[in-house]
Design a protein around this motif. Sequence first.
Motif, PDB file in Angstrom:
ATOM      1  N   THR A  23     -17.413 -18.484  -4.594  1.00 36.91           N
ATOM      2  CA  THR A  23     -17.619 -18.548  -6.090  1.00 36.91           C
ATOM      3  C   THR A  23     -16.516 -17.514  -6.775  1.00 36.91           C
ATOM      4  OG1 THR A  23     -19.475 -17.073  -5.913  1.00 36.91           O
ATOM      5  CG2 THR A  23     -19.846 -19.450  -5.775  1.00 36.91           C
ATOM      6  N   ASN A  64     -17.825 -26.092  -7.686  1.00 40.71           N
ATOM      7  CA  ASN A  64     -18.864 -25.057  -8.053  1.00 40.71           C
ATOM      8  C   ASN A  64     -19.564 -25.039  -9.354  1.00 40.71           C
ATOM      9  OD1 ASN A  64     -18.367 -23.750  -5.668  1.00 40.71           O
ATOM     10  ND2 ASN A  64     -17.092 -22.188  -6.623  1.00 40.71           N
ATOM     11  N   LYS A  65     -18.723 -25.619 -10.291  1.00 48.06           N
ATOM     12  CA  LYS A  65     -19.321 -25.754 -11.650  1.00 48.06           C
ATOM     13  C   LYS A  65     -20.242 -27.015 -11.757  1.00 48.06           C
ATOM     14  CE  LYS A  65     -18.035 -26.180 -16.474  1.00 48.06           C
ATOM     15  NZ  LYS A  65     -16.788 -26.256 -17.481  1.00 48.06           N
ATOM     16  N   ARG A  68     -23.380 -25.538  -9.968  1.00 52.24           N
ATOM     17  CA  ARG A  68     -24.095 -24.426 -10.644  1.00 52.24           C
ATOM     18  C   ARG A  68     -25.690 -24.600 -10.919  1.00 52.24           C
ATOM     19  NH1 ARG A  68     -20.617 -22.243 -15.611  1.00 52.24           N
ATOM     20  NH2 ARG A  68     -21.247 -24.436 -16.154  1.00 52.24           N
TER      21      ARG A  68
END
Length: 84
Positions: A23, A64-65, A68
Motif C-alpha cells: 500500500t 487497494n482503493k 480499502r
Amino acid sequence: MQYHDSRHRCELAAEYLVKNNATIRATAQKFGISKSTIHKDLTERLQKSNPPLYKKVKKILDKNKAERHIRGGAATKKKYMGQK
C-alpha cells in the motif's frame, strides 16, 4: 535514507510497491517518506518518467482503493474485539 534524485526515489518506491503488492502507507514507511510524497511520486511523477511501470502501479493502487473499506472494517472489528 535520503534521496537526492526524485526520479530514482520514485522508481524505487514503484518497484517496491509492485514487488510486494504494498500500500502507499507501507511503501512510505519502508522508505521513510511521507504518504503524500509517495502518492505524488507514484501518481504524477512516475506517469511522466516511466509509463510502463506506472501502469503496473496504477493497477495495484486501484485494487487497494477498492479494498480499502474492507481493511478499515477489519481494523475496527479487531479494535473492538480486543476491548471485550
